[in-house]
Design an enzyme around this catalytic site. Structure first.
Site, short mmCIF file in Angstrom:
data_model
loop_
_atom_site.label_atom_id
_atom_site.label_comp_id
_atom_site.label_asym_id
_atom_site.label_seq_id
_atom_site.Cartn_x
_atom_site.Cartn_y
_atom_site.Cartn_z
N ARG A 106 -11.13 3.62 -24.07
CA ARG A 106 -10.22 2.53 -23.68
C ARG A 106 -9.45 1.96 -24.86
O ARG A 106 -8.27 1.67 -24.75
CB ARG A 106 -11.02 1.39 -23.02
CG ARG A 106 -11.34 1.66 -21.58
CD ARG A 106 -12.37 0.72 -21.02
NE ARG A 106 -12.77 1.20 -19.69
CZ ARG A 106 -12.33 0.69 -18.56
NH1 ARG A 106 -11.53 -0.33 -18.55
NH2 ARG A 106 -12.72 1.20 -17.41
N ASP A 142 -24.39 3.55 -22.31
CA ASP A 142 -23.65 2.34 -22.67
C ASP A 142 -22.52 1.99 -21.73
O ASP A 142 -21.63 1.23 -22.06
CB ASP A 142 -23.07 2.53 -24.07
CG ASP A 142 -22.18 3.77 -24.17
OD1 ASP A 142 -21.81 4.32 -23.12
OD2 ASP A 142 -21.86 4.18 -25.30
N GLU A 158 -18.40 -0.58 -24.71
CA GLU A 158 -19.71 0.07 -24.80
C GLU A 158 -20.66 -0.58 -25.81
O GLU A 158 -21.87 -0.64 -25.58
CB GLU A 158 -19.54 1.56 -25.12
CG GLU A 158 -18.95 2.39 -23.99
CD GLU A 158 -17.44 2.34 -23.91
OE1 GLU A 158 -16.81 1.62 -24.73
OE2 GLU A 158 -16.86 2.99 -23.03
N HIS A 175 -9.32 13.96 -19.12
CA HIS A 175 -10.07 12.97 -18.34
C HIS A 175 -9.22 12.54 -17.14
O HIS A 175 -7.99 12.53 -17.22
CB HIS A 175 -10.32 11.76 -19.27
CG HIS A 175 -11.41 10.83 -18.81
ND1 HIS A 175 -11.18 9.84 -17.90
CD2 HIS A 175 -12.71 10.74 -19.16
CE1 HIS A 175 -12.30 9.18 -17.69
NE2 HIS A 175 -13.26 9.70 -18.45
N GLU A 193 -31.35 6.33 -24.78
CA GLU A 193 -30.27 6.32 -25.79
C GLU A 193 -30.03 4.87 -26.26
O GLU A 193 -28.92 4.34 -26.24
CB GLU A 193 -28.98 6.92 -25.24
CG GLU A 193 -28.01 7.39 -26.32
CD GLU A 193 -26.73 7.98 -25.74
OE1 GLU A 193 -25.85 7.22 -25.33
OE2 GLU A 193 -26.62 9.22 -25.71
C1 UD1 Z 1 -16.34 5.36 -18.45
C2 UD1 Z 1 -17.23 4.51 -19.35
C3 UD1 Z 1 -17.25 5.10 -20.76
C4 UD1 Z 1 -17.60 6.57 -20.74
C5 UD1 Z 1 -16.69 7.31 -19.78
C6 UD1 Z 1 -17.12 8.73 -19.66
C7 UD1 Z 1 -17.31 2.09 -18.93
C8 UD1 Z 1 -16.69 0.79 -19.21
N1 UD1 Z 1 -16.69 3.16 -19.46
O1 UD1 Z 1 -15.01 5.20 -18.96
O2 UD1 Z 1 -18.22 4.41 -21.53
O3 UD1 Z 1 -17.42 7.09 -22.02
O4 UD1 Z 1 -16.76 6.70 -18.49
O5 UD1 Z 1 -16.13 9.54 -19.13
O6 UD1 Z 1 -18.31 2.17 -18.28
N2 UD1 Z 1 -11.35 8.49 -12.71
C9 UD1 Z 1 -11.18 9.26 -11.57
N3 UD1 Z 1 -12.25 9.99 -11.13
C10 UD1 Z 1 -13.44 10.04 -11.76
C11 UD1 Z 1 -13.59 9.26 -12.92
C12 UD1 Z 1 -12.55 8.49 -13.38
O7 UD1 Z 1 -10.12 9.27 -10.96
O8 UD1 Z 1 -14.35 10.76 -11.33
C13 UD1 Z 1 -10.21 7.65 -13.20
C14 UD1 Z 1 -9.99 6.42 -12.34
O9 UD1 Z 1 -8.63 6.18 -12.23
C15 UD1 Z 1 -10.66 5.31 -13.13
C16 UD1 Z 1 -10.38 5.76 -14.54
O10 UD1 Z 1 -10.50 7.18 -14.51
O11 UD1 Z 1 -10.11 4.06 -12.83
C17 UD1 Z 1 -11.33 5.17 -15.57
O12 UD1 Z 1 -12.68 5.33 -15.18
P1 UD1 Z 1 -13.82 4.21 -15.58
O13 UD1 Z 1 -15.14 4.65 -15.13
O14 UD1 Z 1 -13.34 2.89 -15.15
O15 UD1 Z 1 -13.78 4.17 -17.13
P2 UD1 Z 1 -13.74 5.37 -18.15
O16 UD1 Z 1 -12.62 5.09 -19.05
O17 UD1 Z 1 -13.80 6.67 -17.44
N1 UDP Z 2 -17.71 17.21 -20.58
C1 UDP Z 2 -17.62 18.04 -19.44
N2 UDP Z 2 -16.37 18.46 -19.05
C2 UDP Z 2 -15.24 18.10 -19.69
C3 UDP Z 2 -15.34 17.23 -20.83
C4 UDP Z 2 -16.60 16.80 -21.23
O1 UDP Z 2 -18.61 18.39 -18.85
O2 UDP Z 2 -14.14 18.54 -19.29
C5 UDP Z 2 -19.05 16.74 -21.00
C6 UDP Z 2 -19.39 16.90 -22.46
O3 UDP Z 2 -20.02 18.15 -22.70
C7 UDP Z 2 -20.31 15.73 -22.74
C8 UDP Z 2 -19.86 14.68 -21.77
O4 UDP Z 2 -19.06 15.35 -20.79
O5 UDP Z 2 -21.66 16.04 -22.46
C9 UDP Z 2 -19.06 13.63 -22.48
O6 UDP Z 2 -18.48 12.79 -21.56
P1 UDP Z 2 -17.30 11.80 -21.91
O7 UDP Z 2 -16.56 12.31 -23.10
O8 UDP Z 2 -16.54 11.60 -20.63
O9 UDP Z 2 -18.05 10.45 -22.21
P2 UDP Z 2 -18.75 9.84 -23.53
O10 UDP Z 2 -19.72 10.83 -24.03
O11 UDP Z 2 -17.65 9.52 -24.48
O12 UDP Z 2 -19.39 8.60 -23.02
#
Ligand code: UD1
Ligand code: UDP
Length: 376
Positions: free
Chosen positions: A212, A97, A133, A243, A119
């Protein structure tokens, strides 16, 4: 000629849940698997690629710190256009999603490529929770040709929206396939902190939060409740792999400041993370994936969200939707930590999300479709 299956994914959870499908396809000679990552996440995606030894054929590398939803959508859509044209796959798979999922499905649709949504059919009923999402799932559903629904409930959601039954397949969730690969009884952590914990004596609350719609006040109140409850119990501490979102990190470091019973650590690799969950006492999270993993491991999970698109864990009794109100989270944790009966009621290993064979089913369905298509 081989059947060309192109997988597109961009974030940590998509990688984890797509990996078992990619691994299954590696053993099917009839299939040519082409992997394209948008890299909406960078470090957190690379952790998954390394663990599962996945070497993408295309890496769009769109990640930018502070990226907006528009940045991700445009970056992925633009990058995918030429890749899809070059590969010309028989089917393109997206999972979940995220914004990568929606952009991936749209890019495939523009090239009239068949789309499989892994999914599919999860619905909270509120377009703003989870945001964005819920909308991404619905938009992807509209474009998809094959809906791989993890559960019966997900299938019912799709039928209610008018999708044809012969395009919906109940497969289970591939997250359980991945979990079976990662969790081991005799697992030893490389992380010195995690290795030094005596999991028989110390009760660990495993916490994650990144949604978010929780950023801001709700997250402050979630973290404050956890921060306060651990002070009441000598044998309870928290491990919170934070995160990489800087907005989440700022709140966590501020609220938990000075509490040495709360360990704020970097995101863990999937293997140590799931093994830590297996050794934890309670899970507190707003994550989607954790709501699926924790029930399978028999860990009570308090879901700190107002709505969930994953009601199965709640119906099974392992998960509880506690919202983001300080008092409600505090009292639910208090009860679980003090009332053994209450704890045992929730600590049942149930598997409403699958049996570990979802990827096999998905690959079988793709093969059947492609063979029939070639015969026609
Ligand atoms: C995204 C997804 C969310 C998912 C989540 C899993 C969207 C809109 N959101 O959210 O559905 O649950 O990923 O974790 O698609 N960042 C880093 N390095 C990384 C990843 C993230 O620095 O490897 C930081 C960056 O500052 C980035 C922020 O995290 O701008 C947010 O990442 P983003 O992918 O925009 O949205 P998430 O909130 O992580
Ligand atoms: N996860 C991981 N390391 C972490 C936290 C989560 O590998 O430090 C894994 C977790 O087991 C799960 C997935 O990441 O499978 C969940 O990702 P996240 O919570 O970022 O996204 P969401 O599932 O909410 O989309």
């Amino acid at each position: 000629m081989k059947i060309k299956v192109m997988t597109v994914f961009g974030t940590r959870p998509e990688g984890i849940k797509m990996a078992p499908i990619i691994k299954t396809m590696e053993n099917v000679p009839e299939i040519e698997s082409i992997i394209c990552v948008t890299a909406q996440h960078r470090q957190m995606l690379d952790q998954v690629l390394n663990l599962f030894k996945i070497d993408p054929d295309y890496d769009l590398n769109i990640f930018k710190p502070g990226q907006t939803l528009t940045d991700i959508t445009i970056g992925a859509l633009k990058g995918l256009e030429s890749v899809i044209m070059e590969v010309n796959p028989d089917i393109l798979l997206v999972q979940g999603d995220t914004t990568t999922v929606f952009a991936g499905a749209l890019a495939a649709f523009y090239q009239k490529v068949k789309i499989g949504h892994v999914e599919a059919g999860l619905r909270s009923g509120n377009m703003y929770s989870p945001y964005p999402e819920e909308a991404n799932r619905k938009l992807t559903g509209v474009l998809a040709d094959f809906h791989f629904a993890p559960t019966e409930t997900n299938k019912r959601n799709l039928l209610r929206e008018g999708y044809p039954e012969d395009r919906i397949f109940i497969t289970g969730n591939t997250v359980i396939d991945a979990l079976k690969y990662a969790v081991k009884e005799d697992y030893r952590f490389e992380n010195p902190l995690l290795n030094s914990i005596d999991y028989k004596k110390e009760r660990i609350i495993l916490m994650t939060s990144h949604r978010r719609e929780n950023i801001g006040r709700p997250m402050e109140s979630i973290f404050s409740a956890v921060n306060d409850i651990v002070k009441k119990y000598d044998d309870v501490s928290v491990v919170f792999p934070i995160h990489l979102n800087p907005k989440v990190r700022e709140i966590a470091y501020r609220v938990f400041d000075g509490n040495d019973k709360v360990h704020l650590i970097e995101p863990l690799d999937y293997e140590p993370f799931t093994n830590l969950m297996a050794k934890s006492h309670i899970v507190v999270t707003d994550s989607g994936g954790l709501q699926e993993e924790a029930p399978s491991l028999g860990k009570p999970v308090l879901v700190v969200r107002e709505e969930t698109e994953r009601p199965e864990g709640i119906e099974a009794g392992t998960a509880r939707l506690v919202g983001t109100d300080y008092q409600n989270i505090y009292s639910n944790l208090d009860r679980l930590l003090s009332d053994q009966k209450e704890y045992q009621k929730m600590a049942n290993a149930v598997n409403p999300y699958g049996d570990g064979k979802a990827s096999e089913r998905i690959v079988d369905i793709i093969l059947r479709y492609a063979r029939r298509n070639r015969e026609e």
